[in-house]
Design a protein around this motif. Structure first.
Motif, PDB file in Angstrom:
ATOM      1  N   ASN B 234       0.869  -1.178   0.000  1.00 19.20           N
ATOM      2  CA  ASN B 234       0.000   0.000   0.000  1.00 19.20           C
ATOM      3  C   ASN B 234       0.911   1.236   0.000  1.00 19.20           C
ATOM      4  OD1 ASN B 234       1.016   0.398   2.582  1.00 19.20           O
ATOM      5  ND2 ASN B 234      -0.794  -0.452   3.588  1.00 19.20           N
ATOM      6  N   VAL B 235       0.347   2.399   0.160  1.00 23.86           N
ATOM      7  CA  VAL B 235       1.123   3.643   0.049  1.00 23.86           C
ATOM      8  C   VAL B 235       2.386   3.636   0.920  1.00 23.86           C
ATOM      9  CG1 VAL B 235       1.081   6.140   0.463  1.00 23.86           C
ATOM     10  CG2 VAL B 235      -0.887   5.022  -0.579  1.00 23.86           C
ATOM     11  N   ASN B 236       2.205   3.340   2.209  1.00 22.77           N
ATOM     12  CA  ASN B 236       3.354   3.397   3.116  1.00 22.77           C
ATOM     13  C   ASN B 236       4.354   2.275   2.891  1.00 22.77           C
ATOM     14  OD1 ASN B 236       2.452   5.739   4.455  1.00 22.77           O
ATOM     15  ND2 ASN B 236       0.996   4.500   5.644  1.00 22.77           N
ATOM     16  N   GLU B 237       3.813   1.078   2.640  1.00 24.76           N
ATOM     17  CA  GLU B 237       4.711  -0.057   2.383  1.00 24.76           C
ATOM     18  C   GLU B 237       5.520   0.193   1.111  1.00 24.76           C
ATOM     19  OE1 GLU B 237       1.568  -3.207   4.448  1.00 24.76           O
ATOM     20  OE2 GLU B 237       1.460  -2.746   2.308  1.00 24.76           O
ATOM     21  N   TYR B 238       4.883   0.837   0.136  1.00 23.80           N
ATOM     22  CA  TYR B 238       5.579   1.140  -1.123  1.00 23.80           C
ATOM     23  C   TYR B 238       6.685   2.166  -0.889  1.00 23.80           C
ATOM     24  CZ  TYR B 238       6.337   2.294  -6.026  1.00 23.80           C
ATOM     25  OH  TYR B 238       6.909   2.496  -7.269  1.00 23.80           O
ATOM     26  N   LYS B 239       6.353   3.146  -0.068  1.00 17.55           N
ATOM     27  CA  LYS B 239       7.330   4.204   0.241  1.00 17.55           C
ATOM     28  C   LYS B 239       8.592   3.595   0.850  1.00 17.55           C
ATOM     29  CE  LYS B 239       7.655   8.540   2.817  1.00 17.55           C
ATOM     30  NZ  LYS B 239       7.248   9.185   4.073  1.00 17.55           N
ATOM     31  N   ARG B 240       8.420   2.682   1.812  1.00 19.85           N
ATOM     32  CA  ARG B 240       9.584   2.056   2.454  1.00 19.85           C
ATOM     33  C   ARG B 240      10.380   1.223   1.454  1.00 19.85           C
ATOM     34  NH1 ARG B 240       6.064   1.425   6.956  1.00 19.85           N
ATOM     35  NH2 ARG B 240       5.522  -0.686   6.294  1.00 19.85           N
ATOM     36  N   LEU B 241       9.645   0.531   0.571  1.00 20.22           N
ATOM     37  CA  LEU B 241      10.320  -0.298  -0.440  1.00 20.22           C
ATOM     38  C   LEU B 241      11.190   0.569  -1.344  1.00 20.22           C
ATOM     39  CD1 LEU B 241       7.918  -3.034  -1.917  1.00 20.22           C
ATOM     40  CD2 LEU B 241      10.249  -3.367  -1.092  1.00 20.22           C
ATOM     41  N   VAL B 242      10.612   1.677  -1.810  1.00 18.82           N
ATOM     42  CA  VAL B 242      11.349   2.579  -2.715  1.00 18.82           C
ATOM     43  C   VAL B 242      12.589   3.128  -2.008  1.00 18.82           C
ATOM     44  CG1 VAL B 242      11.243   4.824  -3.873  1.00 18.82           C
ATOM     45  CG2 VAL B 242       9.371   3.195  -4.134  1.00 18.82           C
ATOM     46  N   GLN B 243      12.393   3.571  -0.773  1.00 18.80           N
ATOM     47  CA  GLN B 243      13.528   4.130  -0.022  1.00 18.80           C
ATOM     48  C   GLN B 243      14.622   3.087   0.152  1.00 18.80           C
ATOM     49  OE1 GLN B 243      11.330   5.368   3.438  1.00 18.80           O
ATOM     50  NE2 GLN B 243      11.138   7.503   2.749  1.00 18.80           N
ATOM     51  N   LYS B 244      14.224   1.882   0.490  1.00 18.98           N
ATOM     52  CA  LYS B 244      15.200   0.835   0.789  1.00 18.98           C
ATOM     53  C   LYS B 244      15.911   0.339  -0.471  1.00 18.98           C
ATOM     54  CE  LYS B 244      17.300  -1.942   3.621  1.00 18.98           C
ATOM     55  NZ  LYS B 244      16.774  -3.177   4.232  1.00 18.98           N
ATOM     56  N   VAL B 245      15.142   0.138  -1.531  1.00 15.77           N
ATOM     57  CA  VAL B 245      15.713  -0.492  -2.733  1.00 15.77           C
ATOM     58  C   VAL B 245      16.294   0.533  -3.709  1.00 15.77           C
ATOM     59  CG1 VAL B 245      15.207  -1.943  -4.744  1.00 15.77           C
ATOM     60  CG2 VAL B 245      14.158  -2.459  -2.521  1.00 15.77           C
ATOM     61  N   LEU B 246      15.594   1.636  -3.907  1.00 14.09           N
ATOM     62  CA  LEU B 246      16.051   2.639  -4.895  1.00 14.09           C
ATOM     63  C   LEU B 246      16.762   3.818  -4.238  1.00 14.09           C
ATOM     64  CD1 LEU B 246      12.948   2.770  -7.306  1.00 14.09           C
ATOM     65  CD2 LEU B 246      15.016   1.370  -7.517  1.00 14.09           C
ATOM     66  N   ASN B 247      16.812   3.798  -2.911  1.00 13.80           N
ATOM     67  CA  ASN B 247      17.450   4.906  -2.183  1.00 13.80           C
ATOM     68  C   ASN B 247      16.947   6.278  -2.616  1.00 13.80           C
ATOM     69  OD1 ASN B 247      19.326   3.214  -0.664  1.00 13.80           O
ATOM     70  ND2 ASN B 247      20.267   2.843  -2.672  1.00 13.80           N
ATOM     71  N   CYS B 248      15.658   6.399  -2.803  1.00 17.76           N
ATOM     72  CA  CYS B 248      15.093   7.718  -3.129  1.00 17.76           C
ATOM     73  C   CYS B 248      13.654   7.784  -2.624  1.00 17.76           C
ATOM     74  CB  CYS B 248      15.141   7.952  -4.641  1.00 17.76           C
ATOM     75  SG  CYS B 248      14.096   6.818  -5.564  1.00 17.76           S
ATOM     76  N   GLU B 249      13.014   8.909  -2.856  1.00 19.08           N
ATOM     77  CA  GLU B 249      11.625   9.067  -2.437  1.00 19.08           C
ATOM     78  C   GLU B 249      10.689   8.677  -3.582  1.00 19.08           C
ATOM     79  OE1 GLU B 249      10.630   9.698   0.654  1.00 19.08           O
ATOM     80  OE2 GLU B 249      12.779   9.586   1.111  1.00 19.08           O
ATOM     81  N   VAL B 250       9.413   8.446  -3.240  1.00 18.34           N
ATOM     82  CA  VAL B 250       8.418   8.113  -4.255  1.00 18.34           C
ATOM     83  C   VAL B 250       8.214   9.315  -5.179  1.00 18.34           C
ATOM     84  CG1 VAL B 250       5.994   7.529  -4.645  1.00 18.34           C
ATOM     85  CG2 VAL B 250       7.250   6.464  -2.748  1.00 18.34           C
ATOM     86  N   ASP B 251       8.248   9.074  -6.475  1.00 21.55           N
ATOM     87  CA  ASP B 251       8.096  10.136  -7.464  1.00 21.55           C
ATOM     88  C   ASP B 251       6.745   9.977  -8.154  1.00 21.55           C
ATOM     89  OD1 ASP B 251       8.110  11.867  -9.549  1.00 21.55           O
ATOM     90  OD2 ASP B 251       9.866  11.003 -10.560  1.00 21.55           O
ATOM     91  N   GLU B 252       5.732  10.671  -7.652  1.00 22.84           N
ATOM     92  CA  GLU B 252       4.370  10.511  -8.179  1.00 22.84           C
ATOM     93  C   GLU B 252       4.291  10.941  -9.639  1.00 22.84           C
ATOM     94  OE1 GLU B 252       2.250   8.822  -7.036  1.00 22.84           O
ATOM     95  OE2 GLU B 252       2.671   8.667  -4.891  1.00 22.84           O
ATOM     96  N   GLY B 253       5.115  11.893 -10.026  1.00 27.85           N
ATOM     97  CA  GLY B 253       5.078  12.387 -11.401  1.00 27.85           C
ATOM     98  C   GLY B 253       5.590  11.353 -12.391  1.00 27.85           C
ATOM     99  N   ASN B 254       6.278  10.346 -11.860  1.00 24.96           N
ATOM    100  CA  ASN B 254       6.930   9.353 -12.712  1.00 24.96           C
ATOM    101  C   ASN B 254       6.653   7.946 -12.174  1.00 24.96           C
ATOM    102  OD1 ASN B 254       8.484   8.580 -14.834  1.00 24.96           O
ATOM    103  ND2 ASN B 254      10.435   8.748 -13.717  1.00 24.96           N
ATOM    104  N   ALA B 255       5.395   7.789 -11.681  1.00 23.44           N
ATOM    105  CA  ALA B 255       5.043   6.589 -10.907  1.00 23.44           C
ATOM    106  C   ALA B 255       5.298   5.281 -11.659  1.00 23.44           C
ATOM    107  CB  ALA B 255       3.587   6.676 -10.472  1.00 23.44           C
ATOM    108  N   GLY B 256       4.856   5.241 -12.911  1.00 24.72           N
ATOM    109  CA  GLY B 256       4.989   4.000 -13.682  1.00 24.72           C
ATOM    110  C   GLY B 256       6.433   3.571 -13.852  1.00 24.72           C
ATOM    111  N   ASP B 257       7.258   4.514 -14.303  1.00 25.14           N
ATOM    112  CA  ASP B 257       8.676   4.185 -14.535  1.00 25.14           C
ATOM    113  C   ASP B 257       9.365   3.807 -13.232  1.00 25.14           C
ATOM    114  OD1 ASP B 257       8.379   4.643 -17.197  1.00 25.14           O
ATOM    115  OD2 ASP B 257       9.078   6.727 -17.122  1.00 25.14           O
ATOM    116  N   GLN B 258       9.011   4.509 -12.153  1.00 26.60           N
ATOM    117  CA  GLN B 258       9.658   4.194 -10.876  1.00 26.60           C
ATOM    118  C   GLN B 258       9.275   2.781 -10.418  1.00 26.60           C
ATOM    119  OE1 GLN B 258       8.636   6.540  -7.281  1.00 26.60           O
ATOM    120  NE2 GLN B 258      10.850   6.751  -6.975  1.00 26.60           N
ATOM    121  N   LEU B 259       8.003   2.421 -10.601  1.00 30.47           N
ATOM    122  CA  LEU B 259       7.558   1.070 -10.224  1.00 30.47           C
ATOM    123  C   LEU B 259       8.298   0.026 -11.056  1.00 30.47           C
ATOM    124  CD1 LEU B 259       5.632  -0.827  -8.690  1.00 30.47           C
ATOM    125  CD2 LEU B 259       3.974  -0.493 -10.520  1.00 30.47           C
ATOM    126  N   ARG B 260       8.467   0.337 -12.359  1.00 32.09           N
ATOM    127  CA  ARG B 260       9.185  -0.595 -13.236  1.00 32.09           C
ATOM    128  C   ARG B 260      10.622  -0.782 -12.747  1.00 32.09           C
ATOM    129  NH1 ARG B 260       8.775   1.905 -17.666  1.00 32.09           N
ATOM    130  NH2 ARG B 260       7.217   0.777 -18.874  1.00 32.09           N
TER     131      ARG B 260
END
Lengths: 366, 366
Positions: B234-260
């Motif tokens: 969900n929103v928060n779990e995704y945020k932690r995943l992004v921070q941990k794996v991609l070492n950055c914050e969630v980028d809503e403007g580029n959501a699809g590419d970031q998820l990929r």
């Protein structure tokens, strides 16, 4: 399974009073049977016609008791389910509640201490006895054993206590369902073996299903030649039975004859082989039931009718066969009805809710 | 989550027998896939059309199995939920019962001893195994430890026992849901890590949700490059995943590419990012589902479809993607339907009650 119960229990129960001796019940049954045969014979003959597909609806009308305001509580059936352990609680509930939904007066469950509160919570209609023990539980419950190690003597003491708890009730029951949610704990199964011997001593009919079949397949003598025993294996349980008893594989091309041989080999017990088409044999005749049915295979349908109890005054020499036919037909009709209502989301509870309507549709209560 | 299950489980389950080897199941699936591709390809192409918004209904029709009376219990799906502790019991129940309401045959829950009686009492349809242990519980359960203090050796003993209890069942399951109501007890999570390794050893697909994602975010190697793993943050779990794996914050403007990128970074696992619009990627393609839906955000919707099991003969190379699309679409439709009936008072149980009707509306059972 239901009808197996029905007729099996009918053998001993048709005029049962609580408590009354099995012998007396059986004598009374024979008398009523003779009276009844005059009225029911034509229907019955039709039901047992030579076609291998049975007339399930006709059999259901034959074996379903007429409701009589003069009767008192218990006379329409008192059954007990032996099953329910730490892991499984749904199966014994399904079996026991189905008995009530089909017209039984009293439905008991004998299960482990862990399972009892859960099964009680499913329904206030059931009488649940927390008397069975599993190996792991004995040591927890018994500090002495925990410190001293589990001795054979301790084991026997616990076992005697368990059997004693069932013994004091046994004579009142018209039918047992042994196996739903029983689990496979060696100590528990040892106790259940002794419960089977107890049932045979009192001439109480029993249906063996689920883990009860696992026990019986390994100790076939527990049921061999007991005319009041009914086995209700599913595909896998049947496969193991055939391998163990006939030392061969299941022969689909010759299913009826193989089932007959199997039942004969076990001394004429009745077997209902569950499947797309249900096959039933007592070692002599073979009947099939393929009417109705549903494509859903949600777990629990095997238990659903184990608890069903009917009263029958059937003059047939094979009441258990009639029982199986009626049980199979009613379950299939209820499953079909539930499927029309719930489609892919149909659960066993939904089918149980349709038992009454299905039975009423086939043989109206009034 | 549902559809992820659907398709993931489909990878191994489409012709599964109980018990049958995973290898056999997978071989059987491949055969069926080839046969099925002929009939399903056109639909599928439409479903996987280049538009980023997926045709959820078409995918649902593609992945939902046709009901076949010839099948026996278990062949429409056997799933297990790993979750349920002293604090949480609702989440694993929602996941497990949803599986049944969507067409699975058997639904198991592996939870702690405290949680089991409660989860059992919610429904007799579930098979609940009280096998998980929490730190606080171990010393209570073990007199020796109580007297001698909790040693590493004791800890390992208990852990081995827990894993052993799951191990003997693992091979039979077509899909696991790991995380609903799991809690965050360190000892419990350590056991769950080992359960994940076990699932990978048997090639059993699993969906990771809730506290399972907390575990995975801290130990990403548990799922890295496992093609049968699906994460449903969900929103928060995704945020932690992004921070941990991609070492950055969630980028809503580029959501699809970031998820990929996230999915690619974890070795091509499939991720369903839950939100107003659900986003799904396996590191290659990205799909969105925004149809239907409800403004209610009652707790439990995240669990609601974790247990869903479908069978699919999809020839797609990314069945997990199809699974996510179908799951997302069905949950949203059921939530929308429940909201029209219950408005502000809509609860997760109400949505579960609407699963069958919603599925039937999209692809009638017969």
């Amino acid at each position: 399974m239901l009808v197996k119960h029905c007729v099996i229990s009918a053998l001993t129960r048709s005029t049962s009073h609580s408590p009354s001796s099995t012998v007396l019940r059986r004598q009374q049954f024979l008398v009523r049977t003779l009276c009844a045969s005059r009225t029911h014979l034509p229907k019955l003959i039709k039901a047992m016609s030579s076609t291998s597909e049975a007339d399930a609806e006709s059999v259901l009308r034959t074996v379903t008791p007429t409701l009589d305001p003069k009767r008192h509580k218990g006379q329409a059936g008192k059954i007990a389910v032996i099953g329910g352990c730490r892991e499984y609680t749904g199966a014994p509930y399904f079996a026991a509640i189905s008995a009530l939904r089909i017209g039984a007066d009293l439905s008991h469950v004998f299960c482990t201490k862990d399972a009892a509160p859960v099964i009680k919570s499913y329904s206030p209609e059931l009488i649940v006895h927390p008397v069975l023990e599993e190996s792991y539980n004995i040591s927890l419950h018994n500090l002495y054993v925990l410190l001293s190690g589990f001795s054979e003597e301790e084991k026997r003491k616990v076992q005697d206590k368990v059997i004693g708890e069932v013994d004091k009730w046994m004579e009142r029951f018209d039918c047992l369902v042994i196996g739903p949610g029983l689990g496979r704990d060696p100590f528990l199964l040892e106790c259940v073996s002794k419960i089977m011997l107890l049932a045979k001593k009192f001439n109480v009919p029993f249906v063996v299903d689920g883990d009860g079949l696992f026990l019986v397949t390994d100790s076939i003598d527990l049921v061999r030649s007991y005319p009041l025993a009914v086995l209700t294996p599913n595909v896998n349980e049947y496969k193991r039975l055939v391998q163990k008893v006939l030392n061969c594989e299941v022969d689909e091309g010759n299913a009826g004859d193989q089932l007959r041989s199997l039942a004969k080999q076990i001394g004429g017990v009745t077997i209902l082989r569950k499947g797309k088409t249900d096959l039933i044999s007592n070692g002599e005749i073979v009947k099939s039931v393929s009417v109705y049915g549903s494509p859903r295979r949600c777990g629990g349908q095997g238990d659903i009718l184990s608890g069903g109890v009917f009263e029958t005054f059937s003059p047939s020499e094979s009441p258990a066969i009639l029982g199986c036919i009626a049980a199979s037909g009613l379950l299939r009709k209820a499953a079909a009805l539930a499927f029309t209502k719930h489609k892919r989301s149909t659960l066993t509870s939904d089918i149980i809710e349709c038992l009454g309507e299905s039975l009423e549709d086939i043989c109206p209560a009034s």
